[in-house]
Design a protein around this motif. Structure first.
Motif, PDB file in Angstrom:
ATOM      1  N   UNK A 422       0.828  -1.210   0.000  1.00 48.86           N
ATOM      2  CA  UNK A 422       0.000   0.000   0.000  1.00 48.86           C
ATOM      3  C   UNK A 422       0.862   1.259   0.000  1.00 48.86           C
ATOM      4  N   UNK A 423       1.883   1.264   0.829  1.00 47.32           N
ATOM      5  CA  UNK A 423       2.740   2.454   0.952  1.00 47.32           C
ATOM      6  C   UNK A 423       3.532   2.668  -0.324  1.00 47.32           C
ATOM      7  N   UNK A 424       4.080   1.588  -0.891  1.00 50.91           N
ATOM      8  CA  UNK A 424       4.871   1.731  -2.116  1.00 50.91           C
ATOM      9  C   UNK A 424       4.023   2.241  -3.270  1.00 50.91           C
ATOM     10  N   UNK A 425       2.805   1.716  -3.399  1.00 50.82           N
ATOM     11  CA  UNK A 425       1.927   2.175  -4.477  1.00 50.82           C
ATOM     12  C   UNK A 425       1.527   3.635  -4.282  1.00 50.82           C
ATOM     13  N   UNK A 426       1.305   4.043  -3.024  1.00 48.78           N
ATOM     14  CA  UNK A 426       0.903   5.426  -2.761  1.00 48.78           C
ATOM     15  C   UNK A 426       2.050   6.400  -3.033  1.00 48.78           C
ATOM     16  N   UNK A 427       3.257   6.040  -2.603  1.00 48.92           N
ATOM     17  CA  UNK A 427       4.406   6.934  -2.797  1.00 48.92           C
ATOM     18  C   UNK A 427       4.797   7.000  -4.266  1.00 48.92           C
ATOM     19  N   UNK A 428       4.769   5.862  -4.950  1.00 46.63           N
ATOM     20  CA  UNK A 428       5.013   5.811  -6.399  1.00 46.63           C
ATOM     21  C   UNK A 428       6.333   6.468  -6.798  1.00 46.63           C
ATOM     22  N   UNK A 429       7.348   6.304  -5.971  1.00 48.31           N
ATOM     23  CA  UNK A 429       8.672   6.808  -6.310  1.00 48.31           C
ATOM     24  C   UNK A 429       8.845   8.298  -6.187  1.00 48.31           C
ATOM     25  N   UNK A 430       7.846   9.014  -5.660  1.00 49.96           N
ATOM     26  CA  UNK A 430       7.927  10.482  -5.604  1.00 49.96           C
ATOM     27  C   UNK A 430       8.620  10.997  -4.345  1.00 49.96           C
ATOM     28  N   UNK A 431       8.533  10.253  -3.250  1.00 51.04           N
ATOM     29  CA  UNK A 431       9.056  10.724  -1.970  1.00 51.04           C
ATOM     30  C   UNK A 431       9.962   9.643  -1.369  1.00 51.04           C
ATOM     31  N   UNK A 432      10.778  10.047  -0.423  1.00 50.40           N
ATOM     32  CA  UNK A 432      11.671   9.095   0.253  1.00 50.40           C
ATOM     33  C   UNK A 432      11.155   8.833   1.662  1.00 50.40           C
TER      34      UNK A 432
END
Length: 973
Positions: A422-432
């Motif tokens: 869930x977290x990886x899909x929400x962040x989608x590479x935009x934030x660290x």
């Protein structure tokens, strides 16, 4: 002190820097006496004094060679069996967790018995056989925050000698602008030949070097020599037998840490490329880049398990972190238990007003309820995504999420894999995302994968008196991003097998390292480009070097070990492959594992994929296997007290198991200070969903001394749920009554004649006189022939400027509490070197380059930094000195009128510009004549202001408790 009575035979140990010998009495009925000698390079256990004249450590050497950040350390111990019976010698070394063991050998009667590194599966049969016999098959165990412990035992015939040698290697990581090499010295017996040599060679040039020790004294200072030039440094510690002896005894004084910190010269360039024996390494940490503004969301666990000290330390750290935010930053706070709550609906700028509001919000965070990590994380991502859609995030800024939790999810989505997804899909590479695991109740593997999935990293925060400092230090590591999307490019016809060459972020104070192999027909000139994004623009760094010239740099130093750069490349590649395995799919993981395993075997590294089988002389019963521990192995199973805990303790042919709730009861109460009972389900009140006991709590004020206990399990506590009747985790303390006037320090002062000063209440003739107090400050004025000046502070509001001298580059401030008649803190700030020392009744914190180091009072310290020496003795007297500066002392006075004390020496070095509440007295004091009616009263004038001084008897605290009576002129401020 908490005493644990053990049914096990008594062990005697002797620990040394890097190696150790221990002596163990045999179990009853054994055919021959067995003694074990334990030699330890790093601090391990507090145990009994070794028996004399049995096992003798006659030589112990540590040789550490640091070549371009890559450390190669050899620990050699030589022991002799002086007894007339066979004894068991156990060699024990602690080494850094990031290090890989590369070689081990024993030489017995001229025969060498090596350790053989194999694939873990190939050693499994020997490992399983040893475990089945109940023997300690794991030769490497995690100990403490940074260290692992290696040990191996062998029988030694009478008069025989054994030589043990261990080799390990590590790449020193730059953190907050320094590299750090840590060794410990703890022989617990005198050693005829004890020597440590640390050689450092850095072609870029050594810009800074300091040493620190927690066992050095002024008497040992001559045993330490430091020599350095532009590119090389040599630190040697070689104490004589007489220097090792504690005063008036035959015991050793060597017991503690030995740390070397250094940094190298840097420029605003593409970094430093170094070449040796066909391999290259590229170090990149450019100077002078501006910091990129950041948007940061702090996600804070406030569930019931955070109750007490953890939430208090979290609040303390967050308040300090908020103060460090840049005005260009934006931030928000999310606190969560069963539900998640955001402080503000949007990110806010880090203005003084908003930071103050956030401080008040943080101060009110209370711990209760369950743990809903999933909702809290998705709320944080949503805050950033909404701001991004509304174009509220500054162009070119960096967005970070920092999660702090102390337990596994218990509310909402509780499946770790689904939360990670869930977290990886929400962040989608935009934030660290950066994850901090507080204590050992949290799954570190869960946090680590979630952080790595999203371009960040995980860190464990250890429960101890410095937990708040650990949190602050971690924030400082990520507080100043310099570059994003950093990529390294090299000509395809010049290099091959290059390690990771693209990185999401570069932070101030860190360093990126890339290594690879030069092709056989590579050009004479190697070029490199490093591309990245600054705040508002792209940037490219270009570097060119001549291969032949660079190779010559590593041919002249005599102490550089051959082919070190190839081993550095292998070490770095293996570390990165192991990290990639955490994120890889099952199909990808096998290929990564195969490559990491092959490199581990090729270069003889003990990694999580390999084991070292230690061979022994014929007739030895045990097969022993060394395996690399991983961070997640010991969670919620063992309590770490500087030694690993296991189910059985094997000694000879006896096996003992510690049982009974009384052991768990007293042990856990002492270590954790936990004040509640566990319920029938094993859940703590106010903490629904959290199972089992609390993780280890490293209390600063409680220490367990083990006599004969190496391995300890609390089985009833760890293996089965407890009922309230089985385990009581409450701690009860009886405090002796103290007279109220003692608590408030309202004692009568006595004049030198012995008569009491005027008081509001008549003195009782049948009561003993009140004890003489130590004043808050004693000043010895330069050239003064009269008594010292004792300063009593009667009026104080807020922090005080005690003294400042711009010419000396020093400032001392403090907070004085008039109700308690003591300083709550004193802070000393130096301009050169830029360093701050903050003392509180609990500990001393030294801050340099945003890096904090905490020291407990009355633990010896000897730090040598360019321009400043710091020493602390066992009485707790901390002295800050330099050949041309005033010496400033801090002391935790525990005599009458207890509290922090300040003392000054070499005050003739103050300049004419000294000032401050205390500094004013070094600006030409004028003494008036004694009063005609009372020669115990005088007037002194300071900068046009008159003070009334009365001669009284006071306690001089400057040499430590119990103090001595002195006559001084008392002045009230």
């Amino acid at each position: 002190m908490l005493l644990i009575h053990s049914p096990l035979p008594l062990e005697f140990r002797s620990n040394l820097p890097g190696t150790g010998a221990k002596m163990k009495t045999s179990a009853p009925g054994r055919a021959c006496g067995i003694a074990t000698v334990l030699l330890s390079l790093l601090a391990v256990l507090h145990t009994s004094t070794p028996q004399k004249n049995d096992i003798d450590i006659y030589s112990l050497t540590v040789d550490s060679r640091v070549s371009s950040r890559f450390a190669h350390t050899v620990v050699t111990s030589r022991v002799v069996n002086k007894a007339d019976v066979v004894q068991e010698a156990t060699f024990q070394v602690e080494l850094p967790k990031r290090a890989f063991i590369t070689n081990f050998s024993m030489i017995i009667d001229g025969v060498t018995y090596p350790g053989n590194i194999k694939e873990k599966a190939a050693a499994q049969e020997q490992y399983s056989t040893a475990v089945a016999r109940g023997e300690s098959a794991g030769l490497i165990k995690a100990t403490g925050r940074k260290m692992e412990q290696f040990q191996v035992s062998v029988n030694v015939a009478p008069s025989a000698k054994v030589t043990f040698e261990l080799v390990y290697e590590e790449l020193l990581k730059r953190r907050l602008e320094v590299y750090e090499l840590l060794l410990k010295v703890q022989p617990q017996q005198l050693v005829k030949h004890l020597q440590m040599d640390i050689h450092i060679f850095e072609p870029q040039g050594i810009s800074f070097l300091e040493t620190e020790s927690t066992f050095m004294t002024n008497e040992l200072a001559d045993a330490l020599t430091i020599s350095r030039n532009k590119t090389k440094a040599h630190i040697r510690f070689k104490p004589t037998l007489s220097q090792q002896k504690s005063p008036g005894q035959e015991d050793t004084v060597l017991n503690g840490n030995f740390i070397i910190r250094y940094d190298v010269n840097r420029t605003l360039s593409g970094g430093s490329i170094q070449i040796e024996n066909g391999y290259f390494v590229h170090y990149f940490a450019p100077e002078g880049l501006p910091t990129i503004p950041k948007n940061v969301i702090f996600v804070i666990d406030k569930s019931g398990s955070m109750l007490g000290r953890k939430i208090q330390q979290t609040r303390e750290a967050l308040i300090k972190i908020l103060d460090d935010l840049s005005p260009r930053d934006q931030f928000n706070l999310i606190s969560f238990s069963g539900d998640a709550t955001q402080w503000k609906p949007l990110l806010v700028p880090a203005s003084a007003e908003d930071v103050n509001q956030a401080r008040r919000y943080v101060a009110g965070i209370q711990a209760q309820g369950g743990t809903n990590i999933n909702d809290a994380m998705l709320m944080a991502v949503q805050l950033l995504s909404n701001a991004n859609r509304q174009e509220l995030l500054p162009a070119g800024s960096v967005s970070l999420i920092i999660l702090l939790t102390d337990g596994d999810p218990t509310v909402g989505e509780t499946n770790p894999a689904r939360i990670q997804k869930n977290v990886q899909e929400a962040i989608a590479g935009q934030y660290s995302l950066f994850c901090l695991g507080f204590g050992f109740d949290v799954s570190y593997a869960f946090l680590e994968k979630m952080a790595l999935d999203n371009g960040g990293l995980a860190r464990r925060i250890y429960e101890d008196s410095d937990s708040a400092l650990q949190l602050q230090d971690f924030y400082q590591e990520v507080a100043n991003p310099l570059l994003t999307a950093v990529t390294f490019e090299y000509p395809s016809n010049a290099v091959e097998e290059v390690s990771q060459d693209n990185f999401r972020l570069l932070f101030k104070g860190s360093e990126i390292v890339v290594a690879g192999k030069l092709q056989d027909q590579s050009p004479d000139v190697l070029s490199a480009k490093v591309r990245g994004h600054l705040h508002m623009q792209n940037i490219t760094f270009q570097t060119e070097i001549r291969v032949a010239e660079k190779e010559e740099e590593f041919q002249s130093p005599k102490y550089i070990f051959h082919s070190f750069m190839e081993r550095l490349w292998a070490y770095l590649t293996i570390q990165q492959l192991l990290e990639k395995m955490i994120l890889a799919s099952d199909a990808e993981k096998q290929a990564l594992e195969t490559r990491a395993l092959n490199l581990s075997l090729q270069y003889s590294f003990v990694t999580p994929l390999t084991s070292m089988v230690v061979t022994k002389p014929e007739g030895e019963e045990r097969s022993e296997v060394a395996e690399k521990p991983v961070e997640t192995e010991n969670e919620r199973r063992h309590f770490h007290l500087g030694l690993p805990l296991s189910r059985f303790h094997t000694m000879g042919d006896r096996r003992s198991r510690l049982t009974g709730s009384s052991y768990a009861d007293s042990f856990l109460t002492e270590r954790s200070g936990y004040r509640g009972r566990t319920g029938p389900s094993g859940k703590a009140p106010g903490n629904p969903g959290r199972l089992g006991p609390q993780g280890p709590v490293h209390s600063p004020s409680h220490h367990l001394t083990y006599h004969g206990v190496r391995d300890l399990l609390l089985p009833d506590m760890l293996l089965a749920p407890s009922t309230p009747d089985e385990v009581d985790l409450r701690i009860k303390a009886r405090v002796p009554a103290i007279p109220s006037d003692t608590m408030t320090h309202r004692h009568q002062e006595r004049k030198p004649s012995g008569s009491s000063a005027d008081t509001s209440q008549p003195a009782k003739t049948d009561s003993p006189p009140a004890p003489i107090q130590a004043p808050p400050v004693i000043l010895t004025l330069p050239g003064q022939s009269v008594n010292p000046l004792c300063v009593d502070i009667k009026h104080s509001q807020g922090p005080m400027n005690l003294l400042s001298d711009p010419d000396q580059g020093v400032e001392v401030t403090g907070q004085y509490e008039t109700e308690k008649a003591q300083f709550s803190w004193i802070e000393v700030t130096f301009k050169n070197p830029q360093l701050q020392v903050r003392a509180s009744p609990e500990h001393v914190v030294v801050t340099r380059n945003r890096r904090n180091s905490a020291y407990k009072w009355k633990e010896t310290l000897f730090s040598v930094t360019p321009g400043l020496n710091m020493t602390m003795d066992k009485a707790g007297l901390l002295l800050l000195s330099s050949p041309d500066k005033v010496t400033i002392g801090l002391l935790p006075w525990d005599g009458p009128g207890e509290g922090l004390r300040l003392l000054l020496r070499d005050t003739d070095r103050f300049s004419s510009h000294v000032g401050g509440t205390l500094g004013q007295f070094y600006q030409g004091v004028l003494w008036g004549p004694p009063a005609a009616a009372d020669d115990s009263r005088r007037t002194l004038s300071v900068q046009g202001r008159d003070y009334s001084a009365t001669r009284l008897l006071k306690l001089d605290y400057q040499e430590g408790s119990p103090g001595t009576e002195i006559s001084c002129w008392s002045v009230e401020l």
